[in-house]
Design a protein around this motif. Structure first.
Motif, short mmCIF file in Angstrom:
data_model
loop_
_atom_site.label_atom_id
_atom_site.label_comp_id
_atom_site.label_asym_id
_atom_site.label_seq_id
_atom_site.Cartn_x
_atom_site.Cartn_y
_atom_site.Cartn_z
N SER A 60 20.69 -76.33 38.80
CA SER A 60 19.84 -75.83 39.88
C SER A 60 20.23 -76.42 41.23
N ALA A 61 20.89 -77.58 41.21
CA ALA A 61 21.33 -78.21 42.46
C ALA A 61 22.42 -77.41 43.15
N ASP A 62 23.04 -76.45 42.43
CA ASP A 62 24.11 -75.66 43.01
C ASP A 62 23.60 -74.52 43.88
N VAL A 63 22.28 -74.32 43.94
CA VAL A 63 21.73 -73.30 44.82
C VAL A 63 21.85 -73.81 46.26
N ASP A 64 22.63 -73.11 47.05
CA ASP A 64 22.88 -73.51 48.43
C ASP A 64 21.78 -72.94 49.32
N GLU A 65 20.77 -73.74 49.56
CA GLU A 65 19.59 -73.27 50.30
C GLU A 65 19.95 -72.80 51.71
N GLU A 66 20.78 -73.55 52.39
CA GLU A 66 21.16 -73.19 53.76
C GLU A 66 21.89 -71.85 53.79
N TRP A 67 22.78 -71.64 52.84
CA TRP A 67 23.55 -70.39 52.79
C TRP A 67 22.66 -69.20 52.45
N VAL A 68 21.74 -69.41 51.50
CA VAL A 68 20.84 -68.34 51.08
C VAL A 68 19.92 -67.93 52.23
N THR A 69 19.34 -68.90 52.92
CA THR A 69 18.43 -68.57 54.02
C THR A 69 19.16 -67.93 55.19
N ALA A 70 20.41 -68.33 55.42
CA ALA A 70 21.20 -67.69 56.48
C ALA A 70 21.45 -66.22 56.15
N HIS A 71 21.72 -65.95 54.88
CA HIS A 71 21.93 -64.56 54.46
C HIS A 71 20.64 -63.76 54.60
N ALA A 72 19.51 -64.38 54.26
CA ALA A 72 18.22 -63.70 54.39
C ALA A 72 17.96 -63.30 55.84
N SER A 73 18.29 -64.18 56.77
CA SER A 73 18.09 -63.89 58.19
C SER A 73 18.97 -62.73 58.64
N GLN A 74 20.24 -62.74 58.20
CA GLN A 74 21.15 -61.64 58.52
C GLN A 74 20.66 -60.33 57.91
N LEU A 75 20.20 -60.42 56.69
CA LEU A 75 19.74 -59.23 55.98
C LEU A 75 18.50 -58.63 56.64
N SER A 76 17.60 -59.48 57.13
CA SER A 76 16.37 -58.97 57.73
C SER A 76 16.66 -58.12 58.97
N ARG A 77 17.79 -58.39 59.64
CA ARG A 77 18.17 -57.58 60.80
C ARG A 77 18.55 -56.16 60.39
N MET A 78 18.93 -55.98 59.14
CA MET A 78 19.43 -54.68 58.68
C MET A 78 18.32 -53.79 58.16
N LEU A 79 17.09 -54.27 58.24
CA LEU A 79 15.97 -53.52 57.67
C LEU A 79 15.20 -52.78 58.75
N PRO A 80 15.03 -51.47 58.61
CA PRO A 80 14.19 -50.73 59.55
C PRO A 80 12.72 -51.09 59.32
N GLY A 81 11.85 -50.55 60.16
CA GLY A 81 10.43 -50.85 60.03
C GLY A 81 9.90 -50.45 58.65
N GLY A 82 8.95 -51.25 58.14
CA GLY A 82 8.36 -50.97 56.83
C GLY A 82 9.04 -51.71 55.70
N LEU A 83 10.24 -52.25 55.94
CA LEU A 83 10.95 -53.00 54.90
C LEU A 83 10.96 -54.48 55.23
N LEU A 84 10.81 -55.29 54.21
CA LEU A 84 10.79 -56.73 54.38
C LEU A 84 11.62 -57.40 53.29
N VAL A 85 12.08 -58.61 53.57
CA VAL A 85 12.67 -59.44 52.51
C VAL A 85 11.49 -59.98 51.72
N LEU A 86 11.33 -59.50 50.50
CA LEU A 86 10.14 -59.79 49.71
C LEU A 86 10.24 -61.09 48.93
N GLY A 87 11.42 -61.49 48.55
CA GLY A 87 11.53 -62.71 47.75
C GLY A 87 12.94 -62.98 47.30
N VAL A 88 13.07 -63.77 46.25
CA VAL A 88 14.37 -64.23 45.77
C VAL A 88 14.39 -64.16 44.25
#
Length: 392
Positions: A60-88
Motif C-alpha cells: 500500500s506504500a506504493d500508492v503515490d499520493e502526490e501523483w494521484v492527486t495531480a492527475h485528479a486535478s488535471q482530470l477535473s479540468r476535462m469535465l463539463p458541468g454536471g460531472l465530478l471526480v467522485l472517488g478513487v
C-alpha cells in the motif's frame, strides 16, 4: 504455464488508482443518495515506472499520493458541468486488503482537497458530500465499495451498493451556451509584487458572483427554479442526447436595493479578459429540475474560464523567463476548448489547446489523461483559436 505468473504480476504490479466520474444530480425527491459512475480512469504511471521491476511485490506504500492527486486535478479540468471526480478505486492483491482501506481513505480526502483547491464555487448544503472508495480484489474480482463524508475529516466508512447498468447516459440531457467575456481587473500600485495570478483570481471571483446571480433563459424562456426541465418537451429518440440552448443575462451594476460606492485606486496596470467561450453541462433525465440544470451550467461557465487562465499561467511559467519585465502591453491567447466523444458514453469530455498544438497532440493528451484512444473524428473543436484573449 510459465507465462501465467508473469502476466498476473503485470496485472497487479502497480496499484491502480483510478478516478470515478460522477454525474452529480440534486433531485432530492427521486434519488437523494444515488450517484452515477460513467467512467473509470487509470492514473498514468510515472515515466520511471516500467516493466523492469516485474519481480517487485507492491504494498500500500506504493500508492503515490502526490501523483494521484495531480492527475485528479488535471482530470477535473476535462469535465463539463454536471460531472465530478467522485472517488478513487484500487485494484490490489487480497493480502493487501487491510492496508488498502487505509490508503483509500487517505486518497479520497487528498483527491477532494486537490480538486476543490482553486474552485470558485461551493457546494450547496443540499448536496450529498459522500465520496467513493472502491477496492477490487485482483484475484477474486470481488468489489468492496465504501463512502466517506468529505465534510467530516473523522468520517467513518459507510457501506455502499455497487451496481452495473447498461446505456446509463443514453437519455441524459445537455445544456449549451456561449458566454461573451469582458473582464477588467486593475492591478494595484501598492502591491508588493506584480502578482498577476492572484489578481486574476480575485477578478474572476467577482465575475463568478455575477454568473451565480445571472438570469438563465433555457430555449429562450425563463422558468421557475422548481419547474421540471422536460416539462412540455418531446422525448428524444434512444441513444440521442436532448440539447437545450441557454442564454445568460448578467447585471451591469448592482440593483437599486444595494448601496454602491465608488472606489479610487492607484494602479500600476490592468488585466483584461475578452472573448467568447463555449460552455456545456449534462444532467440526468429523471425529472430534472430547472435549478439543477442551471447550477450545472453555471459551474461549467466558472470552471472553464478559471481553468484556461490557470493553464495559461502554467504555460507562461514554463516558456517565459519569470523575471521578465515589459512596460508594453502584452497579449496572450487563452487556450480554446475541444470536446471528444468517449467510448461507452454519450457524454463528451473536454480538453484545452493553444493555437500551435496539433490534432495529434490533442489525441495524445486525451490518451494520457483518460487512458483511452480518442480518434480524430471524435474530436470537436468548440471554439475558434482566438476566442479568448488575456491582455496585460
Amino acid at each position: 504455464e510459465k507465462q501465467k505468473p508473469e502476466i498476473f504480476q503485470q496485472n497487479i504490479f502497480f496499484l491502480k488508482a483510478i478516478h470515478l466520474l460522477d454525474l452529480c444530480f440534486l433531485n432530492n425527491v427521486c434519488s437523494p443518495q444515488r450517484d452515477y459512475v460513467i467512467l473509470a480512469i487509470r492514473t498514468p504511471p510515472r515515466e520511471e515506472q516500467n516493466e523492469s521491476n516485474k519481480n517487485y511485490h507492491p504494498t500500500s506504500a506504493d500508492v503515490d499520493e502526490e501523483w494521484v492527486t495531480a492527475h485528479a486535478s488535471q482530470l477535473s479540468r476535462m469535465l463539463p458541468g454536471g460531472l465530478l471526480v467522485l472517488g478513487v478505486f484500487i485494484i490490489a492483491a487480497p493480502e493487501l486488503a487491510k492496508d488498502i482501506q487505509n490508503a483509500l481513505r487517505k486518497l479520497v480526502f487528498s483527491v477532494e482537497k486537490s480538486v476543490v483547491k482553486k474552485r470558485l464555487w461551493k457546494f450547496t448544503e443540499e448536496e450529498v458530500s459522500d465520496r467513493v472508495a472502491l477496492h477490487v480484489c485482483s484475484a477474486t474480482k470481488k468489489i468492496l465499495c465504501r463512502t466517506y463524508d468529505i465534510q467530516d475529516p473523522k468520517s467513518s466508512p459507510k457501506p455502499a451498493d455497487w451496481k452495473y447498468q447498461s446505456g446509463l447516459s443514453a437519455f441524459w440531457l445537455s445544456l449549451e451556451c456561449t458566454i461573451n467575456v469582458n473582464i477588467h481587473i486593475p492591478l494595484s500600485a501598492t502591491s508588493a509584487s506584480y502578482e498577476l495570478e492572484k489578481n486574476t483570481r480575485n477578478g474572476l471571483t467577482r465575475w463568478a458572483k455575477q454568473i451565480e446571480e445571472g438570469v438563465f433563459l433555457i430555449n429562450g424562456q425563463a422558468k421557475e427554479d422548481d419547474a421540471e426541465l422536460l416539462e412540455g418537451q418531446k422525448k428524444s429518440s434512444r441513444g440521442n442526447i436532448q440539447h437545450f440552448n441557454v442564454k445568460v443575462l448578467t447585471q451591469l451594476s448592482q440593483s437599486s436595493g444595494h448601496r454602491s460606492t465608488a472606489t479610487v485606486q492607484v494602479c500600476s496596470g490592468s488585466i483584461n479578459l475578452k472573448g467568447a467561450v463555449k460552455c456545456r453541462a449534462y444532467i440526468h433525465n429523471n425529472k430534472p429540475k430547472i435549478k439543477d440544470a442551471i447550477q450545472a451550467l453555471k459551474r461549467d461557465i466558472i470552471n472553464t474560464l478559471s481553468d484556461r487562465c490557470e493553464i495559461l499561467f502554467e504555460d507562461l511559467l514554463i516558456n517565459e523567463a519569470p523575471d521578465k519585465k515589459n512596460s508594453e502591453r502584452e497579449y496572450h491567447a487563452l487556450p480554446h476548448r475541444v470536446f471528444a466523444s468517449i467510448a461507452g458514453s454519450n457524454v463528451m469530455l473536454c480538453d484545452y489547446k493553444f493555437g500551435d498544438e496539433t490534432a495529434g497532440e490533442i489525441q495524445e493528451s486525451f490518451f494520457e489523461m483518460l487512458d483511452q484512444v480518442v480518434h480524430g473524428e471524435a474530436i470537436h473543436i468548440a471554439e475558434e483559436i482566438n476566442t479568448g484573449k488575456y491582455s496585460i
